[in-house]
Motif scaffolding. Sequence first.
Motif, PDB file in Angstrom:
ATOM      1  N   ARG A  33      33.881  38.777  49.041  1.00  0.00           N
ATOM      2  CA  ARG A  33      33.459  38.870  47.632  1.00  0.00           C
ATOM      3  C   ARG A  33      34.120  37.777  46.798  1.00  0.00           C
ATOM      4  O   ARG A  33      33.478  37.152  45.933  1.00  0.00           O
ATOM      5  CB  ARG A  33      33.799  40.257  47.076  1.00  0.00           C
ATOM      6  N   HIS A  34      35.402  37.527  47.051  1.00  0.00           N
ATOM      7  CA  HIS A  34      36.102  36.479  46.304  1.00  0.00           C
ATOM      8  C   HIS A  34      35.478  35.110  46.567  1.00  0.00           C
ATOM      9  O   HIS A  34      35.290  34.313  45.655  1.00  0.00           O
ATOM     10  CB  HIS A  34      37.581  36.444  46.680  1.00  0.00           C
ATOM     11  N   GLN A  35      35.134  34.860  47.816  1.00  0.00           N
ATOM     12  CA  GLN A  35      34.519  33.580  48.174  1.00  0.00           C
ATOM     13  C   GLN A  35      33.152  33.438  47.497  1.00  0.00           C
ATOM     14  O   GLN A  35      32.761  32.339  47.098  1.00  0.00           O
ATOM     15  CB  GLN A  35      34.363  33.477  49.690  1.00  0.00           C
ATOM     16  N   LYS A  36      32.451  34.561  47.358  1.00  0.00           N
ATOM     17  CA  LYS A  36      31.102  34.528  46.782  1.00  0.00           C
ATOM     18  C   LYS A  36      31.118  34.267  45.279  1.00  0.00           C
ATOM     19  O   LYS A  36      30.442  33.359  44.785  1.00  0.00           O
ATOM     20  CB  LYS A  36      30.393  35.853  47.083  1.00  0.00           C
ATOM     21  N   ASP A  37      31.906  35.086  44.536  1.00  0.00           N
ATOM     22  CA  ASP A  37      31.865  34.941  43.068  1.00  0.00           C
ATOM     23  C   ASP A  37      33.211  35.186  42.385  1.00  0.00           C
ATOM     24  O   ASP A  37      33.280  35.277  41.153  1.00  0.00           O
ATOM     25  CB  ASP A  37      30.811  35.875  42.471  1.00  0.00           C
ATOM     26  N   GLY A  38      34.278  35.313  43.185  1.00  0.00           N
ATOM     27  CA  GLY A  38      35.602  35.501  42.597  1.00  0.00           C
ATOM     28  C   GLY A  38      35.848  36.887  42.036  1.00  0.00           C
ATOM     29  O   GLY A  38      36.872  37.126  41.380  1.00  0.00           O
ATOM     30  N   GLN A  39      34.939  37.830  42.294  1.00  0.00           N
ATOM     31  CA  GLN A  39      35.065  39.181  41.757  1.00  0.00           C
ATOM     32  C   GLN A  39      35.769  40.119  42.744  1.00  0.00           C
ATOM     33  O   GLN A  39      36.058  39.755  43.879  1.00  0.00           O
ATOM     34  CB  GLN A  39      33.679  39.729  41.412  1.00  0.00           C
ATOM     35  N   GLN A  40      36.007  41.351  42.258  1.00  0.00           N
ATOM     36  CA  GLN A  40      36.631  42.374  43.087  1.00  0.00           C
ATOM     37  C   GLN A  40      35.559  43.272  43.716  1.00  0.00           C
ATOM     38  O   GLN A  40      34.377  43.176  43.379  1.00  0.00           O
ATOM     39  CB  GLN A  40      37.605  43.211  42.248  1.00  0.00           C
ATOM     40  N   ILE A  41      35.983  44.133  44.643  1.00  0.00           N
ATOM     41  CA  ILE A  41      35.039  45.025  45.321  1.00  0.00           C
ATOM     42  C   ILE A  41      35.244  46.467  44.882  1.00  0.00           C
ATOM     43  O   ILE A  41      36.347  46.856  44.451  1.00  0.00           O
ATOM     44  CB  ILE A  41      35.159  44.928  46.862  1.00  0.00           C
TER      45      ILE A  41
END
Length: 547
Positions: free
Chosen positions: A204-212
């Motif tokens: 998720r971080h690699q995708k958009d820097g957000q949390q899960i």
Amino acid sequence: MKNLESDKLKWIEYIITESFGNVSKKDALLAVPEIKELINFFKIDYDELVVLSILIDGGIRQEEQGMDAFLQHFGGSLMGLKNINNALHSLISKGYVVSTTKNRHSKTLVKQSFSAEEIVYEALLSDKPDSLEFQPAKNFNILLKNIQFITDRRNDGCFDAETMLKLTEREIVNAKQCKELDWINGFDALTIAEKTLFLSAAIRHQKDGQQIDLEYFIKMIEDNFAKQKEFRDSIENKTSSLIEYDLLVRDEEAFIFDEFVGLTEKAKDALFVKEKTTTKKNTYTTGTILNPEDIVLEELFYNELEWQQINTIEKILSKEKHQLVVNQLSENGLAKGISILFNGFSGTGKTATAKRIAKITNRPLFCVDVEKVINKWVGDTEKGTKKIFDQYYEFSKECDLTPILFFNEDSIFSKRVEVGHSTDRTHNSMQNILLEQMELFTGISIVTSNHAEKLDKAFERRFLYKVEFEKPTKETQYSLLSNAFQNISSLTINTVLENYSFTGGQIYNIRKKYIMQCIIDDEDLESLFIRLCKEEIKTSTSTKIGY
């Protein structure tokens, strides 16, 4: 028998027919050469072959198959469910079978239907079992993509949580070695469920820097409600290894009913940032770089004289003092290089002390790879030897603080000999270049040795500090052992020390084996400690290099 796809399909039909309603035929079927060939072709066992054969036949007929289709081939009673369940789990984890129920909240395979994957039919039609081979991830980014694919299929209900973890574990275990995965695997206490959650956060971080969404992913990786709660509580109470190792952080500002977790700055740096921001080389043809942030400090014990010298070296090499020292040396017409010799028995802490100094003074270690360099000395001694120092100076230009040139063995530092052969001439030429380079040296160097008496006398004045590492006293040994084995009684430790004497390196080995043995055995701890101490003394030799 010829390996024709039609023949294989014929024998798949045969095993379906012969296994139906007759469990007693298993041994007879296993003795049939063509059945053995099918087992070898798919690399599965008999139960898995029966289940897979039923699914292949169903796929050809465009029919999905459930538990009722398998039961008649495993005795027709509920007793066969366990074997069917195990076979299905194994086939799903191999990528041969997929659930078609599409319900990720289903906690058992019993109520699901299944079909064989396309790769199974492709392998049969092409008669190439290679197409069934698992393809490991070639780098960390591909590993993350593969795990995302597993997650998507789990979300579609293609398999249960247990299978998801098995598939993820297979990806991690078989992936090509890379620094990111090595870093993750370095946290030994992480379970496969925790690794899966962590890698999901990384994706998720690699995708958009957000949390899960923590709740969502806990339900993805664990079907059991009690274990879901246990997992959730370990994150909330900060007892999870993911929190203790500072790998995941909770979003404290989330809405009261929401729970989000993401990578810590430490994890982001280890997995993503360094690759993009650093321009420093990590390897050279003559050595490798060990950065201070990658060094873990060990608790070391020194006698009074050792500590006085080491403490002095640490102060001189500190960021605050080193440049002042260099300036004063230059103003007084003295060489500004600082070379240090650590000499002593194997296992007395020489290498660990060099790493300690690097860590405390925040200086990288340029670790000379002697074997690589020696290979280049034959016929080209001057060029090969000088290259060590050239590359050290090249690396120094990239560093904020002067790095430490580290020779972790003294095999290239020795006495010049009488010339009786061309190899003697090569050896002497190497020593002369080393002497010249050490004389002109302007950096910081540390050399460790087990036999300083074998060094050429001309090297002595090149080493500003010469620290002699003695074998630890009984008092120091007691401190080392009691610190390393806090659950072992003082009486037992003293009894062992009455009969044996240990170096720090030997105590390190005993502790490492003790931790591993405690995981795999239930042996009495005191007895285990005594046994390992005896074994270390018996197996230790005088030929160990450094520590």
